[in-house]
Design an enzyme around this catalytic site. Structure first.
Site, PDB file in Angstrom:
ATOM      1  N   GLN A 233       0.818  -1.154   0.035  1.00  0.00           N
ATOM      2  CA  GLN A 233       0.050  -0.067  -0.110  1.00  0.00           C
ATOM      3  C   GLN A 233       0.915   1.352  -0.069  1.00  0.00           C
ATOM      4  O   GLN A 233       0.385   2.279   0.646  1.00  0.00           O
ATOM      5  CB  GLN A 233      -0.961   0.097   1.223  1.00  0.00           C
ATOM      6  CG  GLN A 233      -2.251  -0.867   0.866  1.00  0.00           C
ATOM      7  CD  GLN A 233      -2.910  -0.353  -0.200  1.00  0.00           C
ATOM      8  OE1 GLN A 233      -3.271   0.855  -0.500  1.00  0.00           O
ATOM      9  NE2 GLN A 233      -3.659  -1.225  -0.885  1.00  0.00           N
ATOM     10  N   SER A 234       2.184   1.142  -0.491  1.00  0.00           N
ATOM     11  CA  SER A 234       3.015   2.271  -0.522  1.00  0.00           C
ATOM     12  C   SER A 234       2.354   3.486  -1.254  1.00  0.00           C
ATOM     13  O   SER A 234       1.879   3.450  -2.458  1.00  0.00           O
ATOM     14  CB  SER A 234       4.361   1.846  -1.289  1.00  0.00           C
ATOM     15  OG  SER A 234       5.137   2.956  -1.606  1.00  0.00           O
ATOM     16  N   ASN A 235       2.177   4.683  -0.798  1.00  0.00           N
ATOM     17  CA  ASN A 235       1.938   6.009  -1.419  1.00  0.00           C
ATOM     18  C   ASN A 235       2.888   6.402  -2.612  1.00  0.00           C
ATOM     19  O   ASN A 235       2.631   6.912  -3.328  1.00  0.00           O
ATOM     20  CB  ASN A 235       1.776   7.011  -0.223  1.00  0.00           C
ATOM     21  CG  ASN A 235       0.611   6.647   0.417  1.00  0.00           C
ATOM     22  OD1 ASN A 235      -0.287   6.615   0.156  1.00  0.00           O
ATOM     23  ND2 ASN A 235       0.880   6.544   2.002  1.00  0.00           N
TER      24      ASN A 235
ATOM     25  N   ALA B 150       4.960   4.582  -4.053  1.00  0.00           N
ATOM     26  CA  ALA B 150       4.907   3.660  -5.423  1.00  0.00           C
ATOM     27  C   ALA B 150       3.749   4.139  -6.241  1.00  0.00           C
ATOM     28  O   ALA B 150       3.838   4.335  -7.404  1.00  0.00           O
ATOM     29  CB  ALA B 150       4.753   2.088  -4.881  1.00  0.00           C
TER      30      ALA B 150
END
Ligand SMILES: Cc1ncc(COP(=O)(O)O)c(C=O)c1O
Length: 353
Positions: A89-91, A93
């Site tokens: 859930q990386s912002n 990325a």
């Protein structure tokens, strides 16, 4: 004088390649109703929220500032594919995938996940919408946001090269010396806004992960003669490597900017007491912060980062560590897509009972 210091910083930054990706300057919001809810002017400092959730790129957030310099660096090197890593859930990325669209580049994301088939929601859904290729890596430790992704990144680099493309690897969180320029510039912007308002806050609170934001904010504060202490609130374990990384990339950035100032470890302040059970696991204080800020200011914090940063600020108001005569700034770094994941929806539902 602050304005001379800011001009020197702006001049140094202007010599660096930069691609305009973010909507700047972001607003500085006076959170009057939140202050009221925390005891009003008699008990609570003045609260200003720097709205970097409104940087606009691909749903906004702090990474837009770093990516302006990182993507320009990639283009200057002739790169055609952006590769980066992070949690599923990386912002960062998601925003790298969005930046690749704007820049007309390919994007490959190497994401760490605790399951082999993570739900297509929140940031992961947006990664797909932005057309990124996603490669999953199993997570090794819930207290750390990373898996063993180096071998997969190396394989992706080799595949891209074999296909005649030129890859550019952005480290986790965009936290490299080039990425640091983003929050050196962000600090110049904030210091100018504060000077116009003739306000001298005592602290700047923000959520700290891979530490590129910390490096930029802290170096920026020294260079721009900011009045406040840069107060990081850690959202994941990993000290002392992380503070060392912040110092190293901040000082590399200063060297590249041709400026003599350097940071030392005591300059880099990070409170470790709001992590809870681990990266991405919501805390009770964080969930309370999300609800309070939503109901007073109609502002959306996220369960992973900003809620933990705001939980620290709220606790410091309630404990009297911050006095009502002060002004503090909270840097809203974004992260809202995580509100639309089953993990957050379940935590929210459990809390409501
Ligand atoms: C919403 C949000 N806030 C804060 C951070 C922390 O920034 P940094 O990784 O530069 O410490 C991140 C990083 O991904 C983020 O997505």
């Amino acid at each position: 004088m602050t304005s001379t210091a800011v001009t020197r910083v702006r001049t140094a930054l202007a010599a660096q390649p930069r691609l305009s990706l973010a909507q700047l300057p972001t607003p500085l919001h006076d959170a009057v109703r939140l202050r009221e809810a925390l005891g009003g002017p008699a008990r609570c400092p003045r609260l200003l929220i720097k709205r970097d959730d409104l940087t606009a790129l691909g749903l906004g957030g702090n990474k837009a500032r770093k990516l302006e310099y990182l993507v320009a660096d990639a283009q200057a090197r002739g790169a055609t594919t952006l590769i980066t890593t992070g949690a599923v859930q990386s912002n960062h990325a998601r925003m790298t995938a969005a930046a690749a669209c704007v820049a007309g580049m390919r994007c490959v994301l190497v994401l760490t996940s605790t399951t082999t088939e993570p739900t297509l929601a929140g940031n992961l859904l947006l990664d797909r919408l932005y057309g990124a290729t996603v490669r999953l890596v199993p997570s090794i430790d819930p207290m750390l946001a990373v898996g063993q992704d180096e071998a997969v990144v190396a394989a992706v680099v080799a595949e891209e090269e074999a296909s005649g493309r030129t890859p550019y690897v952005i480290p986790i969180g965009g936290s490299s010396a080039v990425g640091v320029f983003g929050y050196v510039g962000g600090t110049a912007e904030l210091v100018e806004q504060l000077a116009t308002m003739t306000i001298a806050p005592t602290r700047l609170y923000y959520a700290s992960g891979s530490r590129g934001t910390q490096a930029g904010l802290t170096l920026g504060a020294v260079l721009c003669e900011a009045p406040y202490l840069v107060y990081g609130v850690a959202v994941s374990a990993g000290e002392p490597e992380k503070i060392e990384r912040a110092r190293r990339i901040a000082n590399e950035a200063a060297t590249r900017l041709g400026l003599a100032e350097r940071l030392d470890l005591p300059d880099l302040v990070t409170d470790q007491s709001f992590i809870g059970e681990g990266y991405g696991i919501p805390t009770e204080a964080g969930l309370e912060a999300i609800a309070l800020v939503a109901r007073t200011e109609a502002l959306l914090l996220d369960p992973c980062y900003t809620s933990k940063g705001m939980a620290a600020l709220i606790q410091h108001v309630r404990s009297g560590e911050l006095s009502s005569s002060e002004t503090v700034v909270f840097l809203h770094t974004g992260g809202m897509p995580a509100l639309f994941t089953t993990d957050f929806v379940d935590a929210f539902a459990r809390r409501r009972g």
